[in-house]
Design a protein around this motif. Sequence first.
Motif, PDB file in Angstrom:
ATOM      1  N   THR A   1     -64.657  20.750 -20.770  1.00 18.92           N
ATOM      2  CA  THR A   1     -63.976  22.054 -20.630  1.00 18.92           C
ATOM      3  C   THR A   1     -64.251  22.695 -19.284  1.00 18.92           C
ATOM      4  N   GLY A   2     -65.332  22.244 -18.611  1.00 22.81           N
ATOM      5  CA  GLY A   2     -65.690  22.887 -17.350  1.00 22.81           C
ATOM      6  C   GLY A   2     -66.371  24.226 -17.564  1.00 22.81           C
ATOM      7  N   PHE A   3     -66.893  24.474 -18.758  1.00 25.17           N
ATOM      8  CA  PHE A   3     -67.662  25.699 -18.997  1.00 25.17           C
ATOM      9  C   PHE A   3     -69.146  25.350 -18.928  1.00 25.17           C
TER      10      PHE A   3
ATOM     11  N   ALA B   1     -57.788  21.362 -10.706  1.00 28.14           N
ATOM     12  CA  ALA B   1     -57.338  22.705 -11.122  1.00 28.14           C
ATOM     13  C   ALA B   1     -55.910  22.962 -10.637  1.00 28.14           C
TER      14      ALA B   1
ATOM     15  N   ARG C   1     -62.607  27.196 -11.173  1.00 31.82           N
ATOM     16  CA  ARG C   1     -61.682  27.967 -12.023  1.00 31.82           C
ATOM     17  C   ARG C   1     -60.739  28.747 -11.114  1.00 31.82           C
TER      18      ARG C   1
ATOM     19  N   ASN D   1     -59.230  25.530 -15.450  1.00 35.55           N
ATOM     20  CA  ASN D   1     -60.493  24.956 -14.962  1.00 35.55           C
ATOM     21  C   ASN D   1     -60.219  23.540 -14.498  1.00 35.55           C
TER      22      ASN D   1
ATOM     23  N   THR E   1     -57.026  31.148 -10.771  1.00 30.67           N
ATOM     24  CA  THR E   1     -56.070  31.957 -11.522  1.00 30.67           C
ATOM     25  C   THR E   1     -54.851  32.247 -10.660  1.00 30.67           C
TER      26      THR E   1
ATOM     27  N   ILE F   1     -55.085  31.012 -16.189  1.00 30.75           N
ATOM     28  CA  ILE F   1     -56.422  30.605 -15.736  1.00 30.75           C
ATOM     29  C   ILE F   1     -56.588  29.135 -16.063  1.00 30.75           C
TER      30      ILE F   1
ATOM     31  N   THR G   1     -67.143  22.440 -11.337  1.00 30.76           N
ATOM     32  CA  THR G   1     -66.065  23.144 -12.022  1.00 30.76           C
ATOM     33  C   THR G   1     -65.463  24.149 -11.053  1.00 30.76           C
TER      34      THR G   1
ATOM     35  N   TYR H   1     -66.863  28.790  -9.040  1.00 27.96           N
ATOM     36  CA  TYR H   1     -67.189  27.485  -8.470  1.00 27.96           C
ATOM     37  C   TYR H   1     -68.598  27.172  -8.936  1.00 27.96           C
TER      38      TYR H   1
ATOM     39  N   GLN I   1     -62.135  19.918 -13.022  1.00 28.80           N
ATOM     40  CA  GLN I   1     -63.439  19.278 -12.953  1.00 28.80           C
ATOM     41  C   GLN I   1     -63.404  18.071 -12.029  1.00 28.80           C
TER      42      GLN I   1
ATOM     43  N   GLY J   1     -58.736  28.820 -19.897  1.00 26.61           N
ATOM     44  CA  GLY J   1     -59.005  27.679 -19.022  1.00 26.61           C
ATOM     45  C   GLY J   1     -59.649  26.506 -19.717  1.00 26.61           C
TER      46      GLY J   1
END
Length: 511
Positions: free
Chosen positions: A277-279, A496, A468, A477, A470, A475, A466, A450, A479, A20
């Motif tokens: 990246t949304g991590f 997403a 995520r 992500n 699937t 997967i 974010t 979320y 934003q 993702g």
Amino acid sequence: MTERLFIFDTTLRDGEQSPGASMTQEEKVRIARQLERLRVDVIEAGFPAASPGDFAAVQAVARAIKNSTVAALARATENDIKLAGEAIRSARSGRVHTFIATSPIHMEKKLRMQPAQVIEHAVKAVKWARGYSDDVEFSPEDAGRSEPDFLCRVLEAVINAGAKTLNIPDTVGYSMPHQFGNLIRQLRERIPNSDKVVFSVHCHNDLGLAVSNSLSAVLAGARQVECTINGLGERAGNASLEEIVMAVRTRQDVFPCDTRIDTTQIVPASKLVSGITGFPVQPNKAIVGANAFAHESGIHQDGVLKSRETYEIMRAEDVGWGANKLVLGKHSGRNAFKNRLTELGIELPSEEAVNSAFQRFKELADKKHEIFDEDLQALVTDEAVANVQEHYKLISMRVHSETGEKPNARIVISEDGVERRSDAEGSGPVDASFKAIENMVASGAELLLYSVNNITKGSDAQGEVTVRLTKGGRIVNGQGADTDIVVASAKAYISALNKLHSKLTRTHPQV
Ligand code: KIV
Ligand code: ZN
């Protein structure tokens, strides 16, 4: 004299392999520029043979970066190496990084090659790579589970073929720190021409030991560490750049080397990578977590007030906390806005794009009086998301939430230019909004994550959401950022969905 420890950042390559975490070309260039400001020695920009998009992104990074070496990854095949070599052609300083697996399990089950064939391929690969650059790095993949005798044979051969850096990966994060340090020591001692190369390490974090293993290798003589911002990377990730750099800088009594990293750029880099990246970064993450310098207990607070060294081994400002500048406000003009984007390394593709971003900036400044660098980064990410993936677009939304009432949402989106609307109730305003969107889109995707983070301080801060999702093994992500977190949530959900849609159409063009 202190020796140099080279920092090889692979956020754009191994980091992008986190499920993702895929980035657009513009986002990669933006991160690369921040890595250059951080003064990393090498930026691994991607794996050009993976797709035409990866090739173009490596090329764009190679063109944009002037003060770091730009590396491209290639398997030990002629075609991969050709693509990597061509992608870095315009770099001021370019490196080809080629690899082949050397562990018994990888050679037998994955490559289906005999050890002698692996040596032959490795040598050929390095020679091909030297045709594109004098700066060639070789990695024996899964070195952590390879036999040291065989590793010595492969590595001696690739040094003779012209490799300048030997990178020893613990690909599956299996090693223990003392073992990994011993492996590096042994290789340096046993390979006859080992003094001709720089030893590098690349550790994965499956057992939470990536940083410890890398540091143990540095004590054993490795002088390059491969790492990523926020420890992003395949599975449990890679060694985190910020932890490696600050461990070495803080414990100069232990390490005989140091990096040239500008540590005040660490937190801005962490926020940029997390935003793109949304991590999200966990609050208790070393160096870059929101709580990394926060003291909760009275005893600690009292100690720090009397003398900060009682409980602090590093200064927050030295790693870039508090570096977020108040840059602009609602009275700032287009020129001030454009100049600050340039200072942040953000180049918008056209004057039209600058105008549109400026318009959004003015709207934001009306809602939020103080605009920080992080707000500008989020605004540009949001703008890029809105412009690139436009299958679904949020047109408007109205959400109602009242004590004792079921929250409901009315959402209007456009799907491929056709306007659609839907109402839904939910357990909260975000749930109602997601349900209204699903009513129209019927993606059937599963929500994996979320999360909401405030971009800057204060109750008027923008929320960065974010989402995520699937579906069918993919997967993604998404934003979204806004001062209204329900709007940011809807934007993130739609972003997403757009990514899922574009992945599906790439693999099944009829969709
Ligand atoms: O983990 C690994 O082995 C890698 C190599 C390609 C260096 O990422
Ligand atoms: Zn890796």
